[in-house]
Design a protein around this motif. Sequence first.
Motif, PDB file in Angstrom:
ATOM      1  N   VAL A  77       0.848  -1.196   0.000  1.00 11.57           N
ATOM      2  CA  VAL A  77       0.000   0.000   0.000  1.00 11.57           C
ATOM      3  C   VAL A  77       0.882   1.242   0.000  1.00 11.57           C
ATOM      4  N   ILE A  78       0.615   2.148  -0.935  1.00 10.93           N
ATOM      5  CA  ILE A  78       1.336   3.417  -1.021  1.00 10.93           C
ATOM      6  C   ILE A  78       0.436   4.512  -0.474  1.00 10.93           C
ATOM      7  N   GLY A 134       5.498  -4.524   7.554  1.00 15.35           N
ATOM      8  CA  GLY A 134       6.701  -3.749   7.247  1.00 15.35           C
ATOM      9  C   GLY A 134       6.304  -2.383   6.727  1.00 15.35           C
ATOM     10  N   ALA A 135       7.210  -1.404   6.823  1.00 15.29           N
ATOM     11  CA  ALA A 135       6.882  -0.043   6.392  1.00 15.29           C
ATOM     12  C   ALA A 135       8.165   0.747   6.168  1.00 15.29           C
ATOM     13  N   CYS A 180       5.654  10.029   0.659  1.00 10.04           N
ATOM     14  CA  CYS A 180       4.764   8.885   0.769  1.00 10.04           C
ATOM     15  C   CYS A 180       5.393   7.819   1.638  1.00 10.04           C
ATOM     16  N   ALA A 181       4.559   6.926   2.093  1.00  6.65           N
ATOM     17  CA  ALA A 181       5.002   5.779   2.884  1.00  6.65           C
ATOM     18  C   ALA A 181       4.588   4.510   2.167  1.00  6.65           C
ATOM     19  N   VAL A 182       5.363   3.462   2.370  1.00  2.00           N
ATOM     20  CA  VAL A 182       5.050   2.138   1.855  1.00  2.00           C
ATOM     21  C   VAL A 182       4.640   1.268   3.040  1.00  2.00           C
ATOM     22  N   LEU A 183       3.466   0.672   2.967  1.00  2.00           N
ATOM     23  CA  LEU A 183       2.985  -0.226   4.024  1.00  2.00           C
ATOM     24  C   LEU A 183       2.803  -1.615   3.437  1.00  2.00           C
ATOM     25  N   ALA A 218      -0.471  -1.135  -4.520  1.00  2.00           N
ATOM     26  CA  ALA A 218       0.497  -1.361  -5.579  1.00  2.00           C
ATOM     27  C   ALA A 218       0.444  -2.781  -6.123  1.00  2.00           C
ATOM     28  N   GLY A 219       0.012  -3.716  -5.320  1.00  2.00           N
ATOM     29  CA  GLY A 219       0.016  -5.101  -5.751  1.00  2.00           C
ATOM     30  C   GLY A 219       0.114  -6.019  -4.554  1.00  2.00           C
TER      31      GLY A 219
END
Length: 267
Positions: free
Chosen positions: A182-183, A257-258, A239-242, A216-217
């Motif tokens: 998730v972005i 993870g993040a 932005c953050a990546v989750l 994102a996938g």
Amino acid sequence: MVSPGPLRLAAFALVLSAFAGTALAAEPETSKGDKPQSEKTAVDRPLGVVELFTSQGCSSCPPADEFFAELAGKDNIIALAYHVNYWDYLGWQDTLSTKENTERQYDYMRAFNSRSVYTPQAVINGRNHVNGASRKEVDGALARLDRTGEGMRVGIKVSRTSDRVMIDAGDAGNGPSDAHVVIVYFDPPQTISIGQGENSGRSLTYWNAVSDIQTAGMWHGKAQRYELPMTEIAKRGGCAVLLQSVGKDGMPGPILGAAFIRKPEPL
């Protein structure tokens, strides 16, 4: 405070292309976006993720927003503020709220088997929720989840070139095998003068206010790479990546993870 009623679920847009990556040779790290691409930070697994649900129209929220500003300044915490819209009827329309932010909170409500939503609410690692204005409860939840192995279990490495960002999600080993990538885009800090409602006459500064959420996938427990155009980052505050597991009913689950992706500084 409690909202007037449930809303429909969010439909996230697919924006990244993902392809299988080879197993990472070293433990993944998180790269600061404002460093040269060859440099990496030492932090590959933050202490945790704090998602604050707040509103400019909520009289109980300013203390939480002030505490959240401290969290947003910490390198080892992924802090994201979701402004919701269900308090707009009190006389002030939150200038940072979105329908998607509100829908995410309702999704958590269902995932937690709660009967209502409230502000200020802090969701910790996608696993439990506490009063977002309580330093003791937020810090306690972060420490407890880290101590019990329910913190960030999967390392994420973020690197970049001149035209793209690479996101490498690590291997889970014997851990969980499926999650969404998730972005979460957010705005730079901004001060808002509130003209009406419960906080009328106050000027409040808001950090990491979420402006967009996109999936994102899929990640299936093995090391995998995803790419994002640098242009997407450059036009946002950051932005953050989750790496977030999702239940069979589609509700959000634990965040495994993040990492942050920082907006590159202008030359």
